[in-house]
Every structure is written in structure tokens, then in C-alpha cells.
Design a protein around this motif. Structure first.
Motif, mmCIF file in Angstrom:
data_model
loop_
_atom_site.group_PDB
_atom_site.id
_atom_site.type_symbol
_atom_site.label_atom_id
_atom_site.label_comp_id
_atom_site.label_asym_id
_atom_site.label_seq_id
_atom_site.Cartn_x
_atom_site.Cartn_y
_atom_site.Cartn_z
ATOM 1 N N PRO A 67 38.856 59.128 42.907
ATOM 2 C CA PRO A 67 38.131 57.922 42.494
ATOM 3 C C PRO A 67 37.293 58.160 41.247
ATOM 4 O O PRO A 67 36.920 59.299 40.956
ATOM 5 C CB PRO A 67 37.225 57.639 43.700
ATOM 6 N N THR A 68 37.008 57.094 40.508
ATOM 7 C CA THR A 68 36.125 57.210 39.349
ATOM 8 C C THR A 68 34.720 57.568 39.822
ATOM 9 O O THR A 68 34.160 56.907 40.683
ATOM 10 C CB THR A 68 36.078 55.892 38.560
ATOM 11 N N VAL A 69 34.162 58.637 39.259
ATOM 12 C CA VAL A 69 32.844 59.121 39.639
ATOM 13 C C VAL A 69 31.816 58.591 38.638
ATOM 14 O O VAL A 69 31.980 58.768 37.425
ATOM 15 C CB VAL A 69 32.799 60.656 39.686
ATOM 16 N N ILE A 70 30.764 57.949 39.132
ATOM 17 C CA ILE A 70 29.698 57.415 38.281
ATOM 18 C C ILE A 70 28.429 58.223 38.535
ATOM 19 O O ILE A 70 27.951 58.301 39.665
ATOM 20 C CB ILE A 70 29.437 55.928 38.572
ATOM 21 N N LEU A 71 27.874 58.809 37.472
ATOM 22 C CA LEU A 71 26.682 59.634 37.576
ATOM 23 C C LEU A 71 25.459 58.819 37.157
ATOM 24 O O LEU A 71 25.403 58.312 36.035
ATOM 25 C CB LEU A 71 26.817 60.870 36.683
ATOM 26 N N GLU A 72 24.495 58.696 38.048
ATOM 27 C CA GLU A 72 23.280 57.914 37.797
ATOM 28 C C GLU A 72 22.078 58.854 37.762
ATOM 29 O O GLU A 72 21.782 59.549 38.736
ATOM 30 C CB GLU A 72 23.085 56.867 38.897
ATOM 31 N N HIS A 152 35.840 47.965 32.201
ATOM 32 C CA HIS A 152 37.105 47.962 32.951
ATOM 33 C C HIS A 152 37.382 49.332 33.579
ATOM 34 O O HIS A 152 38.529 49.785 33.606
ATOM 35 C CB HIS A 152 38.268 47.536 32.052
ATOM 36 N N LEU A 153 36.327 49.953 34.086
ATOM 37 C CA LEU A 153 36.518 51.228 34.765
ATOM 38 C C LEU A 153 37.116 50.963 36.145
ATOM 39 O O LEU A 153 36.602 50.139 36.897
ATOM 40 C CB LEU A 153 35.185 51.966 34.903
ATOM 41 N N PRO A 154 38.185 51.651 36.498
ATOM 42 C CA PRO A 154 38.856 51.370 37.771
ATOM 43 C C PRO A 154 38.012 51.796 38.966
ATOM 44 O O PRO A 154 37.470 52.890 39.002
ATOM 45 C CB PRO A 154 40.145 52.189 37.675
ATOM 46 N N GLY A 155 37.869 50.904 39.912
ATOM 47 C CA GLY A 155 37.140 51.204 41.138
ATOM 48 C C GLY A 155 38.095 51.316 42.307
ATOM 49 O O GLY A 155 39.311 51.247 42.123
ATOM 50 N N PRO A 156 37.578 51.478 43.516
ATOM 51 C CA PRO A 156 36.154 51.613 43.841
ATOM 52 C C PRO A 156 35.602 52.950 43.367
ATOM 53 O O PRO A 156 36.359 53.881 43.062
ATOM 54 C CB PRO A 156 36.126 51.482 45.368
ATOM 55 N N THR A 180 32.637 50.210 46.268
ATOM 56 C CA THR A 180 32.040 51.506 46.573
ATOM 57 C C THR A 180 32.968 52.323 47.462
ATOM 58 O O THR A 180 33.313 51.907 48.570
ATOM 59 C CB THR A 180 30.691 51.311 47.283
ATOM 60 N N ALA A 181 33.364 53.491 46.955
ATOM 61 C CA ALA A 181 34.255 54.372 47.715
ATOM 62 C C ALA A 181 33.492 55.482 48.410
ATOM 63 O O ALA A 181 33.949 56.022 49.425
ATOM 64 C CB ALA A 181 35.309 54.974 46.788
ATOM 65 N N GLY A 182 32.341 55.865 47.869
ATOM 66 C CA GLY A 182 31.580 56.957 48.449
ATOM 67 C C GLY A 182 30.246 57.102 47.745
ATOM 68 O O GLY A 182 30.016 56.520 46.674
ATOM 69 N N LEU A 183 29.346 57.900 48.334
ATOM 70 C CA LEU A 183 28.007 58.098 47.794
ATOM 71 C C LEU A 183 27.606 59.561 47.925
ATOM 72 O O LEU A 183 27.820 60.182 48.965
ATOM 73 C CB LEU A 183 26.988 57.243 48.547
ATOM 74 N N VAL A 184 27.022 60.095 46.853
ATOM 75 C CA VAL A 184 26.417 61.423 46.896
ATOM 76 C C VAL A 184 24.978 61.274 46.418
ATOM 77 O O VAL A 184 24.724 60.780 45.322
ATOM 78 C CB VAL A 184 27.167 62.430 46.007
#
Length: 320
Positions: A67-72, A152-156, A180-184
């Protein structure tokens, strides 16, 4: 590139301060980004994305695969914290989290307005359009959704939130469970923190928004409605049932000179309970202790952070 950075984390103050000399960010992050109307699905990307209202947000992506990983990042921190390391023996040198995750997934990070660049000298980012005044958590989560949608980032998405960034990813997941596919959670902020702090809470909120940087008084420096953020997460729908992981520090928060010892003691006493509450949000959620690391786990123990993201990504793929 491995860089040794002096950090001033002071109980989620989250800032690199201008009193930290020689903390130059990676060369790939220096300079003004080029504007772009599209973000490629694979490969390296660094540019600005139009999120409407005359505003642009800086976005950087690398790698391929899902999955696409988003860093916050945490409060006051630009995306630079995911691109630097400060490991010490016996932990071997490791790639920073951003390039490390790119080895097995598409990963993206962005600059929120008013956050601090780890440049030499440190500076407030100019890569994202300035926003004045105190921001709500809802506005920050909306920015994230606009960014991901417009790019246009592919989710989840597998959402990785450090410090207060965990509140942003959490509200996003509550509002957009289908995306949302997952949470860290990386030593993240929690909603039970206000109750745990008791009479020290007002002092803590003041410290979070005024950490003692030369940028505190600037209109565009990131300020957050902390109480409103807790209320927003508490009032929102429950988190979706997705794979999660929690990473937590074991070393004390670094303290800014003159910080109240009573406040620091309250932080250290309360923090384990904050972390355990995050663990309890999910089912069979791994709780990983970053032995020897302070609040910036992604910097001091990047390989462990990368491993936690990989583990969660693998559970997502298995579930699918």
C-alpha cells in the motif's frame, strides 16, 4: 546520507530549534520545489501540489508498490525528519525511513504550512503555502485528504504518524475509513493525555505551541488548537478495523533549558499510559519499544521504524 543531529524534543515540542547548529537537511531537499500538476505512480517525485484556495503543499514520493505509505510529521516538523538518521552503536547505520520504506512500497511525505526545515540554519518551510493563525485538527486532516486526492495517490493508505502527527492520521482514518489500510503510531500523541496531565495541562499546551524557537512569534509558524484536536478525535467515529502498530520511546524527552521539572516529570509519568491507550485501539496491535531512543524514534532507530511499517504493510497484504 547519515547525519548526526542535536535534537530538542522537550515533551512533544517536536521542533528542531535554531539553537541546533550544523543540522543541514539532505541535499535532495534543498531549494524551492518545482510546481507540478501530476504526480507519477512510481519513481522519485518532489514538487508542489495545488490543494485549492491559492495554496500549494510540498510533496515528495519515492518507490513503488502498495500500500501507499504516507508519513505524517509531528507538530512544527517538516517532512525532513523522515530523511535523516542519528543512530549510535551498537545499532548499525541504517537508511532513513523515507528511502528505506521506498525499497518495498510507494512512500510519500509532505510539508505542512509553518513547519521547520532541518536546514543550516533551520528555517520555516517555504515549500508549502503559509497559513496564519491557530489551526484545527480538522483543517489539517482536510489538507491531507486534499493533497492525496489532488495528487491521485493510489489508496487505501498506510498512515504513519509521529508525535502529534498521529492525531492527524487518526482523525483522517476516522473520517475516511475506506481510504485507510493501516496505521503506525510513532511515539504518538493520544487523547487521554489531557486527563493524565491534570493541572500541568495548560503549561504543556503553551509549551507545544511556543517551544522557544526564533519562529514562535511569526504569524505563519504552525500553531494548533490542541484541546480542539482531542475533542475532534474523541467525537469522531471509531477507527476502522485495520492492522496497526505502535512504536514507543524508552529514553526521556530532551528538555529545553528552563523547562519546569514538574512538567517534565508529569510527561514521563504519563507517557506510558498514552502509548498503551494507542495499543488498545486495535486488535493484536504490536507494541514495539525502541530501546535507547528518545521521542524521535524514526531518527534514532530508523531500521526499527521501517520494520514496523513493513510488518503492518505485510498484514494489510495478507488481509487483502
Amino acid at each position: 546520507m547519515r547525519q548526526r543531529i542535536p535534537f530538542l524534543t522537550a515533551c512533544l515540542v517536536a521542533g528542531v530549534l535554531a539553537t541546533a547548529p550544523g543540522c543541514g537537511g539532505p541535499s535532495a531537499l534543498r531549494g524551492a520545489p518545482a510546481a507540478s500538476s501530476s504526480v507519477p505512480a512510481t519513481g522519485d517525485y518532489s514538487g508542489q501540489v495545488d490543494v485549492g484556495g491559492g495554496r500549494r503543499l510540498y510533496l515528495s514520493c519515492k518507490g513503488s508498490g502498495g500500500p501507499t505509505v504516507i508519513l505524517e510529521s509531528g507538530i512544527h516538523d517538516s517532512s525532513d525528519t523522515w530523511n535523516i538518521t542519528d543512530t549510535r552503536p551498537p545499532v548499525p547505520d541504517s537508511p532513513a525511513v523515507f528511502p528505506g520504506v521506498a525499497r518495498f512500497a510507494r512512500v510519500c511525505a509532505y510539508d505542512r504550512p509553518g513547519t521547520i526545515r532541518y536546514s543550516d540554519p533551520p528555517a520555516v518551510t517555504t515549500r508549502s503555502t503559509q497559513v496564519n493563525g491557530t489551526r484545527s485538527l480538522a483543517a489539517m486532516a482536510d489538507d491531507l485528504d486534499k493533497l492525496l486526492t489532488t495528487a491521485h495517490l493510489p489508496g487505501p493508505y498506510l498512515l504513519v504518524g509521529h508525535s502529534f502527527g498521529g492525531m492527524i492520521t487518526r482523525l483522517y482514518a476516522q473520517r475516511h475509513p475506506e481510504k485507510t489500510a493501516g496505521l503506525v503510531f510513532v511515539d504518538a500523541f493520544g487523547t487521554n493525555i489531557r486527563q493524565l496531565f491534570g493541572t500541568e495541562w495548560p503549561s504543556y499546551v503553551k509549551l507545544l505551541n511556543n517551544p522557544g524557537t526564533p519562529f514562535d512569534s511569526r504569524p505563519g509558524f504552525e500553531k494548533v488548537d490542541i484541546d480542539g484536536a482531542i475533542d475532534a478525535v474523541t467525537a469522531a467515529k471509531p477507527l476502522p478495523e485495520v492492522p496497526m502498530a505502535v512504536l514507543s520511546k524508552t529514553e526521556p524527552f530532551a528538555a529545553a533549558p528552563g523547562t519546569s521539572k514538574t512538567l517534565l516529570a508529569t510527561v514521563e509519568r504519563s507517557w506510558p499510559a498514552v502509548q498503551q491507550t494507542l495499543v488498545d485501539l486495535g486488535s493484536q496491535t504490536p507494541h514495539i519499544l525502541a530501546t535507547g531512543s528518545d521521542h524521535y524514534v524514526q531518527v534514532h532507530d530508523p531500521d526499527l521504524t521501517i520494520s514496523a511499517i513493513r510488518l503492518t504493510a505485510g498484514r494489510i497484504n495478507t488481509k487483502a
